[in-house]
Scaffold this motif. Sequence first.
Motif: not given
Length: 79
Positions: A11-25
């Motif tokens: 779950l944290y991995s998916m959240m982090n990858i989503f954060q990478i894809i949205t270019l947020e930090n």
Amino acid sequence: MEGTFCFDNILYSMMNIFQIITLENWSEMMYIVRQSEQSNVYDSFFILCVVIGAFFVLNLMIAVQFTYLGEAFDEESRK
């Protein structure tokens, strides 16, 4: 877990990858992983996620939604 980037849990991995894809930090996350692993090998993962995820997949999703929205407005105007 503010300020902590964890890839130990799916779950944290998916959240982090989503954060990478949205270019947020994502660059801060890349630098933290680089510093913790003492290697530049993981930079390619982050760059590939940005290129493939943000510039291709998200734009493709926006284009599909734009097309269906345009068709819905055309159908509504014909009524």
